[in-house]
Write an enzyme that holds these catalytic residues in place. Sequence first.
Site, PDB file in Angstrom:
ATOM      1  N   ARG A 184      -2.354  32.733 -18.195  1.00 46.54           N
ATOM      2  CA  ARG A 184      -2.842  33.792 -17.304  1.00 46.54           C
ATOM      3  C   ARG A 184      -1.906  34.992 -17.393  1.00 46.54           C
ATOM      4  NH1 ARG A 184      -6.770  36.510 -14.474  1.00 46.54           N
ATOM      5  NH2 ARG A 184      -6.133  36.996 -12.324  1.00 46.54           N
ATOM      6  N   GLN A 235       9.325  35.139 -11.458  1.00 48.25           N
ATOM      7  CA  GLN A 235      10.054  34.071 -10.785  1.00 48.25           C
ATOM      8  C   GLN A 235       9.273  33.490  -9.610  1.00 48.25           C
ATOM      9  OE1 GLN A 235      13.890  35.810  -9.867  1.00 48.25           O
ATOM     10  NE2 GLN A 235      14.788  35.000 -11.733  1.00 48.25           N
ATOM     11  N   GLU A 284       0.822  -1.206   0.000  1.00 47.39           N
ATOM     12  CA  GLU A 284       0.000   0.000   0.000  1.00 47.39           C
ATOM     13  C   GLU A 284       0.860   1.262   0.000  1.00 47.39           C
ATOM     14  OE1 GLU A 284      -3.698   0.085   2.220  1.00 47.39           O
ATOM     15  OE2 GLU A 284      -3.038   1.936   3.205  1.00 47.39           O
TER      16      GLU A 284
END
Length: 377
Positions: A266, A277, A240
């Site tokens: 955008r 940055q 798991e």
Amino acid sequence: MDFSWSPEQRAAQDAVAQAVRDVFEDSPVTGFFTPKHWRALGELGLLGLCVPTRYGGRGLGALETAGMVEAFGRACTSTGLVFAASAHLFACTVPVAAFGSAAVKERLLPGLCSGELVAGNAMTEAEAGSDVSRLAVHAERTAGGWLLTGEKSFVSNGPAADVYVTYATTDPDAGHLGVTAFVVERTAAGLTAGEPFGKLGLSACPAGTVTFDGCYVPDEQVLGEEGTGGAVFQHSMGWERACLFAGYLGLMDRLLDRSVEHARTRRQFGHRIGDFQAVSGRVVDMKLRLDSARLLLHRACWEMDRGDDATLSVALSKLAVSEGALASAVDAVQLFGGRGYRSEDGIEAYLRDTLPGTIFSGTSDIQRLLIAKELGL
């Protein structure tokens, strides 16, 4: 060391990813998963990836299994469904395949692989989360089997499950050596599955309590031997913590693609936000976390396939993937701004779905304890 998939492995991953997109585009998951969704996963082979082929599985090793789960996580927008299927496979089907009696394997594994059956892992209790050696649910010997009594407090898939892998104290004085593993069918007298409760994320996976009230379990449904429940549980947790979290690699990959696209398109202050940055640095960190976590996970699975002791590698992998996915989800919300906070774009869902990864399968702090122990501290 070869870091690439073979053409056949890559083709299998791409085929599963495309099939998942096709299935869930026509039948999206809007609430809890349905029997139709579950059977579709079975038909795609995703519920029996590492189960021997004689029982209806695909017989893959840990590394190939992780590659398929990552493809599943990348293609499926319902992380709760990816989690539900992986918990079913690694926490339940794997221990049945590894430790079940011949009769139990013949009776249950084909249905667990095909999607006819849903499995729930009944371990967590109100007072036994990380400390699984002190289980209040206890089992007493009776003619031909055991009587289980007590309540499990958080069972993923529990409300929908047909089969439960559970653990009970059979010798209170023996600590972790006094725990025994059982596989119990929902129809067993004295077993009651609770209604789904509300939770933060992974919404497609129902979770609830499971109560045992003198529930009779025959001897043939003990997994392993009496007192070896701790070893059974740790075996399933190895699978798991490594392979389930490959689904989160897929999520991180999908989230990175969305973030790069958003940073490219955008615009603010006359520039793409990716030109700043502060934004590009966040995206780079997301890529760094993804590739680092993937390498750790692949190493853990490689060691498992070799039969090595992978305890350290699995703990490092689980910690890196779970913490990395959460950090990247937080970065994505910041990067998308107001849109990241609103539910319609789905970015906030990444945050809700990644947070529990730092809790289940052993918390991040438990992984750190395991790593420290392996280092000799």
